[in-house]
Design a protein around this motif. Structure first.
Motif, PDB file in Angstrom:
ATOM      1  N   TYR A  35       4.618 -10.334   1.605  1.00 20.27           N
ATOM      2  CA  TYR A  35       4.714  -8.914   1.911  1.00 20.27           C
ATOM      3  C   TYR A  35       3.916  -8.644   3.185  1.00 20.27           C
ATOM      4  O   TYR A  35       2.970  -9.339   3.501  1.00 20.27           O
ATOM      5  N   GLN A  37       1.834  -5.295   4.976  1.00 24.71           N
ATOM      6  CA  GLN A  37       1.289  -3.978   4.663  1.00 24.71           C
ATOM      7  C   GLN A  37       0.979  -3.238   5.950  1.00 24.71           C
ATOM      8  O   GLN A  37       0.223  -3.738   6.794  1.00 24.71           O
ATOM      9  N   GLY A  40       1.380   3.895   6.111  1.00 24.43           N
ATOM     10  CA  GLY A  40       2.553   4.756   5.993  1.00 24.43           C
ATOM     11  C   GLY A  40       3.778   4.076   5.430  1.00 24.43           C
ATOM     12  O   GLY A  40       4.791   4.724   5.177  1.00 24.43           O
ATOM     13  N   HIS A  41       3.693   2.768   5.230  1.00 26.01           N
ATOM     14  CA  HIS A  41       4.843   2.017   4.707  1.00 26.01           C
ATOM     15  C   HIS A  41       4.537   1.311   3.393  1.00 26.01           C
ATOM     16  O   HIS A  41       5.435   0.781   2.760  1.00 26.01           O
ATOM     17  N   GLY A  42       3.300   1.266   3.006  1.00 27.54           N
ATOM     18  CA  GLY A  42       2.970   0.533   1.795  1.00 27.54           C
ATOM     19  C   GLY A  42       3.172  -0.951   2.010  1.00 27.54           C
ATOM     20  O   GLY A  42       2.923  -1.498   3.078  1.00 27.54           O
ATOM     21  N   LEU A  43       3.664  -1.603   0.978  1.00 22.69           N
ATOM     22  CA  LEU A  43       3.929  -3.042   1.027  1.00 22.69           C
ATOM     23  C   LEU A  43       5.442  -3.261   1.061  1.00 22.69           C
ATOM     24  O   LEU A  43       6.164  -2.729   0.223  1.00 22.69           O
ATOM     25  N   LEU A  45       8.594  -6.186   1.308  1.00 27.36           N
ATOM     26  CA  LEU A  45       8.898  -7.586   1.058  1.00 27.36           C
ATOM     27  C   LEU A  45       9.566  -8.230   2.271  1.00 27.36           C
ATOM     28  O   LEU A  45      10.549  -7.709   2.809  1.00 27.36           O
TER      29      LEU A  45
ATOM     30  N   PHE B  89      -1.544   2.063  -5.238  1.00 23.91           N
ATOM     31  CA  PHE B  89      -0.113   1.927  -4.987  1.00 23.91           C
ATOM     32  C   PHE B  89       0.641   1.940  -6.308  1.00 23.91           C
ATOM     33  O   PHE B  89       0.270   1.228  -7.246  1.00 23.91           O
ATOM     34  N   GLY B 104       5.205   2.201  -3.409  1.00 23.21           N
ATOM     35  CA  GLY B 104       4.959   3.464  -2.752  1.00 23.21           C
ATOM     36  C   GLY B 104       4.094   3.244  -1.522  1.00 23.21           C
ATOM     37  O   GLY B 104       3.613   2.140  -1.274  1.00 23.21           O
ATOM     38  N   THR B 105       3.888   4.298  -0.763  1.00 25.78           N
ATOM     39  CA  THR B 105       3.167   4.185   0.503  1.00 25.78           C
ATOM     40  C   THR B 105       1.653   4.241   0.346  1.00 25.78           C
ATOM     41  O   THR B 105       0.934   4.092   1.325  1.00 25.78           O
TER      42      THR B 105
END
Lengths: 113, 113
Positions: A35, A37, A40-43, A45, B89, B104-105
């Protein structure tokens, strides 16, 4: 401790150079994931693997490739690094099938200048 | 397209107060909903998880509430402590071989002493 080691922990590289990140697990879990990180986008894949030499793409796979020649190692390669690939990269494993969570390593912070 | 929408982006709570983080999803095929806690410089760590056939799950001061009809789930942290200050998260996945997790972000929680 999920038994996951990521290396290197930090790396600075120049645009256009190849970069390989390594994920090593001490247990023989089948499923491994990469992943990224970003704020503003999180995680998100990148790629995942469900066995030796068995890999598949995630939602942000462009510009990345992976290899898994041994159960314990999952490599992520940026063939030609770009500034948009500056991010924190996390490897994760899943212990078993069914409704089981991901367990993450401590990440690699990559900066592409 | 964000598969899992999380709010708020940041949250400040007084010590002893209740912290509430909300997530929403659209894909009704999701059947596993974990929450992760992340401290700076570390990978996300599993906090608590729930399946859609359960409306609430509690572990210590942490509770997940799940509303299947509204396609929403939330994390409640009771008696919030400064040590709870971290990024949280939510995630959702569909069980199956190599199942992908969608995150989620993130919510940055600060608990003020």
């Amino acid at each position: 401790d999920a038994g996951i080691t990521q290396s290197p922990r930090h790396k600075v590289t120049e645009t256009g150079t190849p970069v390989t990140l390594r994920c090593h697990q001490t247990e023989n879990h089948r499923y491994m994931y990469w992943y990224r990180q970003d704020p503003g986008h999180g995680l998100r894949l990148i790629h995942y693997s469900y066995g030796v030499k068995d890999t598949d793409k995630g939602e942000v796979s462009d510009g990345y490739s992976v290899s898994r020649s041994k159960t314990e190692d999952f490599l992520l390669t940026l063939e030609s690094a770009t500034s948009s690939q500056t991010s924190v990269y996390f490897c994760a494993i899943r212990k078993g099938q069914g409704l089981t969570p991901l367990h993450f390593g401590n990440g690699t912070r990559l900066t592409v200048t | 397209q964000q598969q899992v929408k999380q709010s708020p982006q940041s949250l400040i709570v007084q010590k002893g107060g209740i912290s509430i983080i909300n997530c929403a999803y659209e894909n009704t095929a999701f059947d596993y909903f974990p929450w992760y806690q992340q401290f700076p410089g570390k990978g996300p760590a599993l906090l608590i998880a729930i399946r859609p056939d359960v409306s609430e799950k509690k572990e210590g001061r942490f509770t997940i509430s799940f509303n299947k009809s509204a396609k929403q789930f939330s994390l409640h942290i009771m008696d919030s402590q400064p040590g709870d200050s971290a990024t949280y998260f939510c995630a959702a996945s569909i069980s199956g071989p190599g199942n992908q997790f969608y995150f989620g972000t993130g919510t940055s929680l600060t608990v003020i002493p």
